[in-house]
Design a protein around this motif. Structure first.
Motif, PDB file in Angstrom:
ATOM      1  N   HIS A 102       0.684  -1.044  -0.144  1.00 48.73           N
ATOM      2  CA  HIS A 102       0.280   0.615  -0.220  1.00 48.73           C
ATOM      3  C   HIS A 102       0.903   0.891   0.193  1.00 48.73           C
ATOM      4  O   HIS A 102       2.429   1.007   0.328  1.00 48.73           O
ATOM      5  N   LEU A 103       0.073   2.301  -0.011  1.00 50.51           N
ATOM      6  CA  LEU A 103       1.237   3.696   0.627  1.00 50.51           C
ATOM      7  C   LEU A 103       0.163   4.481   0.946  1.00 50.51           C
ATOM      8  O   LEU A 103      -0.730   4.574   1.157  1.00 50.51           O
ATOM      9  N   ASP A 104       0.963   5.340   1.839  1.00 54.69           N
ATOM     10  CA  ASP A 104       0.440   5.986   2.585  1.00 54.69           C
ATOM     11  C   ASP A 104      -0.020   7.827   2.407  1.00 54.69           C
ATOM     12  O   ASP A 104      -0.825   7.905   3.182  1.00 54.69           O
ATOM     13  N   GLY A 105       1.065   8.113   1.394  1.00 51.98           N
ATOM     14  CA  GLY A 105       1.727   9.359   1.383  1.00 51.98           C
ATOM     15  C   GLY A 105       2.031   9.416   0.129  1.00 51.98           C
ATOM     16  O   GLY A 105       2.719   8.888  -0.422  1.00 51.98           O
ATOM     17  N   VAL A 106       1.451  10.737  -0.444  1.00 56.48           N
ATOM     18  CA  VAL A 106       2.145  11.075  -1.885  1.00 56.48           C
ATOM     19  C   VAL A 106       2.540  12.943  -1.833  1.00 56.48           C
ATOM     20  O   VAL A 106       1.950  13.588  -1.422  1.00 56.48           O
ATOM     21  N   LEU A 107       3.960  12.910  -1.577  1.00 55.75           N
ATOM     22  CA  LEU A 107       4.365  15.239  -1.206  1.00 55.75           C
ATOM     23  C   LEU A 107       4.614  14.646  -2.795  1.00 55.75           C
ATOM     24  O   LEU A 107       5.674  14.592  -3.409  1.00 55.75           O
ATOM     25  N   HIS A 108       3.545  16.059  -3.758  1.00 58.23           N
ATOM     26  CA  HIS A 108       4.244  16.309  -5.027  1.00 58.23           C
ATOM     27  C   HIS A 108       5.283  17.302  -4.818  1.00 58.23           C
ATOM     28  O   HIS A 108       4.237  18.798  -5.111  1.00 58.23           O
ATOM     29  N   THR A 160       2.149  20.527  -4.614  1.00 61.84           N
ATOM     30  CA  THR A 160       2.639  22.078  -3.845  1.00 61.84           C
ATOM     31  C   THR A 160       2.298  23.574  -4.700  1.00 61.84           C
ATOM     32  O   THR A 160       2.275  23.186  -6.213  1.00 61.84           O
ATOM     33  N   SER A 161       2.382  24.238  -4.331  1.00 60.09           N
ATOM     34  CA  SER A 161       1.683  25.034  -5.137  1.00 60.09           C
ATOM     35  C   SER A 161       2.722  26.621  -5.287  1.00 60.09           C
ATOM     36  O   SER A 161       3.985  26.181  -4.416  1.00 60.09           O
ATOM     37  N   SER A 162       2.475  27.513  -5.592  1.00 63.64           N
ATOM     38  CA  SER A 162       3.013  29.029  -4.743  1.00 63.64           C
ATOM     39  C   SER A 162       2.422  29.940  -4.839  1.00 63.64           C
ATOM     40  O   SER A 162       1.108  30.347  -5.522  1.00 63.64           O
ATOM     41  N   SER A 163       3.203  31.304  -4.347  1.00 66.73           N
ATOM     42  CA  SER A 163       2.704  32.434  -4.432  1.00 66.73           C
ATOM     43  C   SER A 163       1.978  32.792  -5.610  1.00 66.73           C
ATOM     44  O   SER A 163       0.522  33.443  -5.791  1.00 66.73           O
ATOM     45  N   VAL A 164       2.525  32.425  -6.727  1.00 66.97           N
ATOM     46  CA  VAL A 164       1.810  32.731  -7.958  1.00 66.97           C
ATOM     47  C   VAL A 164       0.840  31.522  -9.178  1.00 66.97           C
ATOM     48  O   VAL A 164       0.219  32.490  -9.637  1.00 66.97           O
ATOM     49  N   GLY A 165       0.590  31.447  -8.367  1.00 64.79           N
ATOM     50  CA  GLY A 165      -0.724  30.047  -8.401  1.00 64.79           C
ATOM     51  C   GLY A 165      -1.373  30.993  -7.645  1.00 64.79           C
ATOM     52  O   GLY A 165      -2.732  30.380  -8.116  1.00 64.79           O
ATOM     53  N   ALA A 176       3.316  29.836 -13.119  1.00 65.96           N
ATOM     54  CA  ALA A 176       2.010  30.473 -12.551  1.00 65.96           C
ATOM     55  C   ALA A 176       0.610  29.307 -12.418  1.00 65.96           C
ATOM     56  O   ALA A 176      -0.199  29.216 -12.313  1.00 65.96           O
ATOM     57  N   LEU A 177       0.167  29.051 -13.815  1.00 65.23           N
ATOM     58  CA  LEU A 177      -0.932  28.050 -14.789  1.00 65.23           C
ATOM     59  C   LEU A 177      -0.450  27.096 -14.557  1.00 65.23           C
ATOM     60  O   LEU A 177      -1.341  26.711 -13.808  1.00 65.23           O
ATOM     61  N   SER A 178       0.468  26.541 -13.824  1.00 62.17           N
ATOM     62  CA  SER A 178       0.584  24.882 -13.053  1.00 62.17           C
ATOM     63  C   SER A 178       0.102  24.740 -11.938  1.00 62.17           C
ATOM     64  O   SER A 178      -0.024  24.231 -11.968  1.00 62.17           O
ATOM     65  N   LYS A 179       1.276  26.037 -11.708  1.00 58.69           N
ATOM     66  CA  LYS A 179       0.606  26.160  -9.626  1.00 58.69           C
ATOM     67  C   LYS A 179      -1.085  26.346  -9.417  1.00 58.69           C
ATOM     68  O   LYS A 179      -1.668  26.374  -8.632  1.00 58.69           O
ATOM     69  N   GLN A 180      -2.011  27.625 -10.181  1.00 55.34           N
ATOM     70  CA  GLN A 180      -3.060  27.540 -10.300  1.00 55.34           C
ATOM     71  C   GLN A 180      -3.813  25.975 -11.031  1.00 55.34           C
ATOM     72  O   GLN A 180      -4.987  25.811  -9.683  1.00 55.34           O
ATOM     73  N   SER A 181      -3.273  25.159 -11.749  1.00 54.55           N
ATOM     74  CA  SER A 181      -3.876  23.976 -11.966  1.00 54.55           C
ATOM     75  C   SER A 181      -4.038  22.991 -11.168  1.00 54.55           C
ATOM     76  O   SER A 181      -5.124  22.324 -10.430  1.00 54.55           O
ATOM     77  N   VAL A 182      -2.486  22.405 -10.026  1.00 56.31           N
ATOM     78  CA  VAL A 182      -2.650  21.903  -8.666  1.00 56.31           C
ATOM     79  C   VAL A 182      -3.464  22.428  -6.949  1.00 56.31           C
ATOM     80  O   VAL A 182      -4.117  21.858  -7.215  1.00 56.31           O
ATOM     81  N   GLU A 183      -3.760  23.860  -7.660  1.00 60.09           N
ATOM     82  CA  GLU A 183      -4.544  24.206  -6.081  1.00 60.09           C
ATOM     83  C   GLU A 183      -5.805  23.621  -6.931  1.00 60.09           C
ATOM     84  O   GLU A 183      -6.683  23.245  -6.066  1.00 60.09           O
ATOM     85  N   GLY A 184      -6.632  23.653  -8.145  1.00 58.03           N
ATOM     86  CA  GLY A 184      -7.592  23.315  -8.224  1.00 58.03           C
ATOM     87  C   GLY A 184      -7.366  21.421  -8.048  1.00 58.03           C
ATOM     88  O   GLY A 184      -8.928  21.309  -7.927  1.00 58.03           O
ATOM     89  N   MET A 185      -6.784  21.066  -8.407  1.00 57.72           N
ATOM     90  CA  MET A 185      -6.708  20.000  -8.468  1.00 57.72           C
ATOM     91  C   MET A 185      -7.677  19.418  -7.140  1.00 57.72           C
ATOM     92  O   MET A 185      -7.643  18.304  -6.479  1.00 57.72           O
TER      93      MET A 185
END
Length: 257
Positions: A102-108, A160-165, A176-185
């Motif tokens: 199994h897997l307990d966690g993922v840090l992207h 992991t996001s960023s202030s520009v996300g 910035a657009l990629s970090k907006q995407s992970v916040e949406g995910m």
């Protein structure tokens, strides 16, 4: 229902050598910067850490450090997220299941900066590379690993996001657009799973941290005015720990202004 603790408390979380005891946690971009600090910290808290990255020598150095410290034995998983296919990620999930169950966690954590330039001048090839590593690969790897995370008592995924996300700024383009995407995910995965599973998806903005990426983005900045990756680890450990079993869909700023 578990009471939600404040973001201040997450940032001040006092972890111990047993905070992540016996957990299996995958960290992307584990060879350097925040990923390296997280891998070493997670191992120091009792976790078996799966080190994923594209540079074998860097992963080996982190592995050797974990061994030197006498911490739970890590595993090296070389993978270039820019070129890895969905089939390869699914095969990685099968390998983890075979070896660990199994897997307990993922840090992207893995990401690339790309170019700091106006969007109207942005090279489309670079744009595609940034979106691939920072967003598309994050989605594909998460989807591949969800069955394993469901098998854990309370699987945790940290994006992991960023202030520009959170607040896109001129010239930050694809990053910035990629970090907006992970916040949406974070939001969408949470909405789709929170009622039916114990899975939890949260997002961290590490803030201005002393890393190579930060140095490339701000070459005139004095790095010694910034926090080190090790100094922002409390929130990273908290979100992986059982103490955060009820925390879902949160965006945590490690260094709020």
């Amino acid at each position: 229902m578990q009471q939600m603790i404040s973001h201040d408390a997450m940032r001040a979380f006092e972890y111990t050598k047993d905070s992540l005891k016996d957990k299996i946690i995958l960290v992307t971009g584990a060879g350097d910067g925040i990923g390296k600090a997280a891998a070493l910290t997670y191992a120091g808290c009792g976790a078996t850490v799966l080190l994923l990255g594209k540079t074998q020598s860097k992963l080996e150095a982190v592995y050797d450090e974990i061994e030197r410290l006498g911490l739970p034995q890590a595993a090296i998983l070389p993978m270039d997220l820019q070129t890895a296919s969905f089939a390869q990620m699914q095969e990685l999930a099968r390998l983890i299941e075979k070896e660990f169950g199994h897997l307990d966690g993922v840090l992207h954590n893995a990401a690339i900066l790309g170019a700091l330039t106006p969007l109207e001048m942005y090279d489309p090839i670079t744009f595609e590379q940034v979106m691939r590593v920072n967003s598309t690969a994050v989605f594909m790897l998460t989807q591949s690993l969800i069955p394993l995370l469901r098998a854990a008592s309370s699987g945790s995924v940290i994006f992991t996001s960023s202030s520009v996300g959170s607040s896109p700024r001129a010239f930050w383009g694809a990053y910035a657009l990629s970090k907006q995407s992970v916040e949406g995910m974070t939001v969408i995965f949470t909405q789709e799973t929170q009622a039916s599973t114990a899975l939890r998806f949260n997002c961290i903005n590490p803030g201005a941290t002393r890393t190579n990426m930060r140095a490339h983005a701000f070459p005139g900045e004095n790095p010694y005015t910034l926090k080190t990756p090790e100094e922002i680890m409390p929130a990273y450990v908290y979100l992986m720990s059982d103490a955060a079993s009820g925390v879902k869909g949160q965006l945590i700023d490690c260094q709020p202004k």
